[in-house]
Design a protein around this motif. Structure first.
Motif, mmCIF file in Angstrom:
data_model
loop_
_atom_site.group_PDB
_atom_site.id
_atom_site.type_symbol
_atom_site.label_atom_id
_atom_site.label_comp_id
_atom_site.label_asym_id
_atom_site.label_seq_id
_atom_site.Cartn_x
_atom_site.Cartn_y
_atom_site.Cartn_z
ATOM 1 N N PRO A 46 -17.037 30.919 20.030
ATOM 2 C CA PRO A 46 -18.413 30.362 19.976
ATOM 3 C C PRO A 46 -19.194 30.872 18.690
ATOM 4 O O PRO A 46 -19.771 29.950 17.760
ATOM 5 N N PHE A 47 -19.139 32.012 18.410
ATOM 6 C CA PHE A 47 -19.849 32.724 17.018
ATOM 7 C C PHE A 47 -19.239 31.961 15.918
ATOM 8 O O PHE A 47 -20.172 31.577 15.019
ATOM 9 N N THR A 48 -18.039 31.782 15.969
ATOM 10 C CA THR A 48 -17.369 31.639 14.787
ATOM 11 C C THR A 48 -17.746 29.817 14.515
ATOM 12 O O THR A 48 -17.908 29.361 13.313
ATOM 13 N N LEU A 49 -17.901 28.825 15.453
ATOM 14 C CA LEU A 49 -18.423 27.495 15.324
ATOM 15 C C LEU A 49 -19.742 27.628 14.996
ATOM 16 O O LEU A 49 -19.995 26.909 14.062
ATOM 17 N N VAL A 50 -20.596 28.491 15.376
ATOM 18 C CA VAL A 50 -21.838 28.716 15.167
ATOM 19 C C VAL A 50 -22.119 28.762 13.707
ATOM 20 O O VAL A 50 -22.929 28.281 12.783
ATOM 21 N N LEU A 51 -21.411 29.984 13.323
ATOM 22 C CA LEU A 51 -21.454 30.482 11.726
ATOM 23 C C LEU A 51 -20.884 29.283 10.735
ATOM 24 O O LEU A 51 -21.573 29.062 9.816
ATOM 25 N N GLY A 52 -19.986 28.783 11.227
ATOM 26 C CA GLY A 52 -19.463 27.619 10.362
ATOM 27 C C GLY A 52 -20.305 26.463 10.246
ATOM 28 O O GLY A 52 -20.438 25.844 9.098
ATOM 29 N N ALA A 53 -20.841 26.149 11.163
ATOM 30 C CA ALA A 53 -21.846 24.979 10.989
ATOM 31 C C ALA A 53 -23.161 25.493 10.422
ATOM 32 O O ALA A 53 -23.658 24.718 9.569
ATOM 33 N N LEU A 54 -23.448 26.670 10.359
ATOM 34 C CA LEU A 54 -24.678 27.267 9.611
ATOM 35 C C LEU A 54 -24.404 27.506 8.253
ATOM 36 O O LEU A 54 -25.319 27.192 7.389
ATOM 37 N N LEU A 55 -23.368 28.050 7.964
ATOM 38 C CA LEU A 55 -23.010 28.615 6.612
ATOM 39 C C LEU A 55 -22.032 27.714 5.786
ATOM 40 O O LEU A 55 -22.044 27.540 4.267
ATOM 41 N N LEU A 56 -21.287 27.079 6.572
ATOM 42 C CA LEU A 56 -20.155 26.121 5.879
ATOM 43 C C LEU A 56 -20.314 24.501 6.024
ATOM 44 O O LEU A 56 -19.655 23.806 5.488
ATOM 45 N N ARG A 57 -21.488 24.516 6.647
ATOM 46 C CA ARG A 57 -21.853 23.146 6.872
ATOM 47 C C ARG A 57 -20.739 22.453 7.591
ATOM 48 O O ARG A 57 -20.460 21.029 7.654
ATOM 49 N N GLU A 58 -19.875 22.906 8.501
ATOM 50 C CA GLU A 58 -18.883 22.350 9.232
ATOM 51 C C GLU A 58 -19.367 21.307 10.613
ATOM 52 O O GLU A 58 -20.289 22.047 11.182
ATOM 53 N N GLN A 59 -18.882 20.447 10.785
ATOM 54 C CA GLN A 59 -19.219 19.677 11.849
ATOM 55 C C GLN A 59 -18.822 19.925 13.197
ATOM 56 O O GLN A 59 -17.507 20.488 13.575
ATOM 57 N N VAL A 60 -19.850 20.276 14.126
ATOM 58 C CA VAL A 60 -19.696 20.782 15.526
ATOM 59 C C VAL A 60 -19.989 19.544 16.592
ATOM 60 O O VAL A 60 -21.028 19.074 16.498
ATOM 61 N N ARG A 61 -19.034 19.255 17.427
ATOM 62 C CA ARG A 61 -19.296 18.050 18.210
ATOM 63 C C ARG A 61 -20.071 18.466 19.590
ATOM 64 O O ARG A 61 -20.106 19.657 19.709
ATOM 65 N N LEU A 62 -20.509 17.269 19.850
ATOM 66 C CA LEU A 62 -21.224 17.592 21.044
ATOM 67 C C LEU A 62 -20.832 18.391 22.287
ATOM 68 O O LEU A 62 -21.270 19.109 22.657
ATOM 69 N N ARG A 63 -19.520 18.165 22.369
ATOM 70 C CA ARG A 63 -18.766 18.724 23.658
ATOM 71 C C ARG A 63 -18.573 20.318 23.195
ATOM 72 O O ARG A 63 -18.620 21.139 23.994
ATOM 73 N N GLN A 64 -18.394 20.555 21.783
ATOM 74 C CA GLN A 64 -18.410 22.151 21.443
ATOM 75 C C GLN A 64 -19.839 22.635 21.354
ATOM 76 O O GLN A 64 -19.854 23.901 22.191
ATOM 77 N N TRP A 65 -20.742 22.124 21.229
ATOM 78 C CA TRP A 65 -22.081 22.566 21.519
ATOM 79 C C TRP A 65 -22.324 22.795 23.065
ATOM 80 O O TRP A 65 -22.887 23.952 23.282
ATOM 81 N N ILE A 66 -21.994 22.004 23.965
ATOM 82 C CA ILE A 66 -22.136 22.130 25.275
ATOM 83 C C ILE A 66 -21.026 23.225 25.784
ATOM 84 O O ILE A 66 -21.538 24.275 26.583
ATOM 85 N N GLY A 67 -19.872 23.590 25.182
ATOM 86 C CA GLY A 67 -19.249 24.559 25.366
ATOM 87 C C GLY A 67 -19.729 25.929 25.038
ATOM 88 O O GLY A 67 -19.794 26.929 25.824
ATOM 89 N N ILE A 68 -20.255 25.814 23.922
ATOM 90 C CA ILE A 68 -21.080 27.328 23.442
ATOM 91 C C ILE A 68 -22.243 27.419 24.241
ATOM 92 O O ILE A 68 -22.362 28.586 24.663
ATOM 93 N N GLY A 69 -23.076 26.397 24.672
ATOM 94 C CA GLY A 69 -24.090 26.875 25.776
ATOM 95 C C GLY A 69 -23.659 27.530 26.900
ATOM 96 O O GLY A 69 -24.511 28.298 27.502
ATOM 97 N N VAL A 70 -22.433 26.945 27.490
ATOM 98 C CA VAL A 70 -21.900 27.308 28.622
ATOM 99 C C VAL A 70 -21.594 28.650 28.645
ATOM 100 O O VAL A 70 -21.682 29.823 29.555
ATOM 101 N N ALA A 71 -20.812 29.063 27.334
ATOM 102 C CA ALA A 71 -20.316 30.550 27.061
ATOM 103 C C ALA A 71 -21.711 31.684 27.002
ATOM 104 O O ALA A 71 -21.219 32.602 27.604
#
Length: 303
Positions: free
Chosen positions: A98-123
């Motif tokens: 989850p940290f990689t996904l968040v950093l990728g979204a913030l620093l590399l402007r990578e797209q994170v899907r809603l399901r992934q955000w939900i997974g991050i929240g659960v983790a």
């Protein structure tokens, strides 16, 4: 995947799960920061002599080495030295996904899907539960240090991704080996200041005695078995199959780590911690599961 390759993926998960038992043993013989440096130094020397340096931008190679090789193991080893159980460490370190996904979204402007955000929240909810449970027994610091290790791993993941994007015909295994060249100097410097300039070297000399053999075996396991053999098999599988087929097997790592810690070290995680652990694994699985496009693309990297 063929039965053989699925078995190899499980073997890697077992090797990486046992990695935490080796860390536990190693920390009984070496100072934590020095052990982190020594683990990489064992790989760095033959790598410089035998492996050609990958043609990647130096800044990304340095970032990969500092994040994945230095910060991850510095904080992980300090966390376990401060009392983080080996099995629980293998679970909490999964926060790197989850940290990689968040950093990728913030620093590399990578797209994170809603399901992934939900997974991050659960983790995150599962990790917060573990932290709260540990705080009640005054053991929050080891959890915090392990989470910082996961954050370092995530930062290293981004640099690894950028190195492969900007490099020329990058061999992922060669890149992993050359990553080990970066951490020894800064880690040895920190060890000299914090642990003393001779403490680690005295422990290394003692490792070649009969009583020190378990520590030496743990060091060789961390460097050769878990890193070279494990990463080598994993890299071959990632080349052969889409990332979405191979990556879920990594979620077996905390299962193996916690199981071995219970059997070999006598650790007894509480029922609430086990439930929270399952929540973390479920969240990581949801956050890291690729979409349709990623499943069709064999070049997608594992988070």
């Amino acid at each position: 995947m063929t039965v053989r390759d699925r078995g190899l993926a499980v073997v890697v998960a077992v090797l990486w799960g046992a990695n935490f038992i080796a860390i536990h043993v190693g920390l009984e013989h070496f100072p934590p920061i020095f052990l982190a440096a020594l683990r990489m130094l064992v790989l760095a020397v033959p790598t410089v002599l035998l492996i050609p340096r990958p043609k990647v931008p130096l800044r990304w190679l340095i970032g990969y080495g500092l994040g994945f090789g230095a910060l991850q193991f510095l904080f992980l080893f300090l966390g376990m030295y401060a009392g983080m159980p080996a099995g629980l460490a293998s679970l909490v370190l999964q926060a790197s996904g989850p940290f990689t996904l968040v950093l990728g979204a913030l620093l590399l402007r990578e797209q994170v899907r809603l399901r992934q955000w939900i997974g991050i929240g659960v983790a995150v909810a599962g990790l917060a539960t573990i932290a709260l449970l540990r705080a009640q027994t005054a053991a929050l610091l080891p959890v915090a240090l392990t989470l910082l290790g996961a954050l370092g791993w995530a930062a290293g993941n981004l640099c690894n991704r950028l190195a492969q994007r900007d490099g020329e015909a990058v061999d992922p295994l060669h890149l992993t080996l050359w990553m080990s060249v970066i951490p020894p100097v800064p880690l040895l410097a920190v060890s000299a200041v914090v642990e003393g300039p001779t403490t680690g070297w005295v422990a290394t000399a003692a490792a070649f005695s009969w009583d020190g053999l378990p520590g030496l075996a743990a060091l060789l396991y961390l460097s050769v078995v878990a890193t070279v053999l494990g990463a080598g098999i994993w890299t071959a599988l990632m080349r052969r199959y889409p990332a979405g087929v191979v990556a879920p097997h990594s979620l077996l790592v905390p299962v193996v780590g916690m199981g071995l810690a219970i059997v070999l070290l006598g650790e007894r995680p509480s029922v609430p911690e086990l439930v929270a652990g399952l929540v973390v694994v479920g969240g990581v699985l949801a956050a890291s599961a690729p979409g349709r496009r990623a499943r069709a693309d064999p070049q997608v990297s594992r988070v």
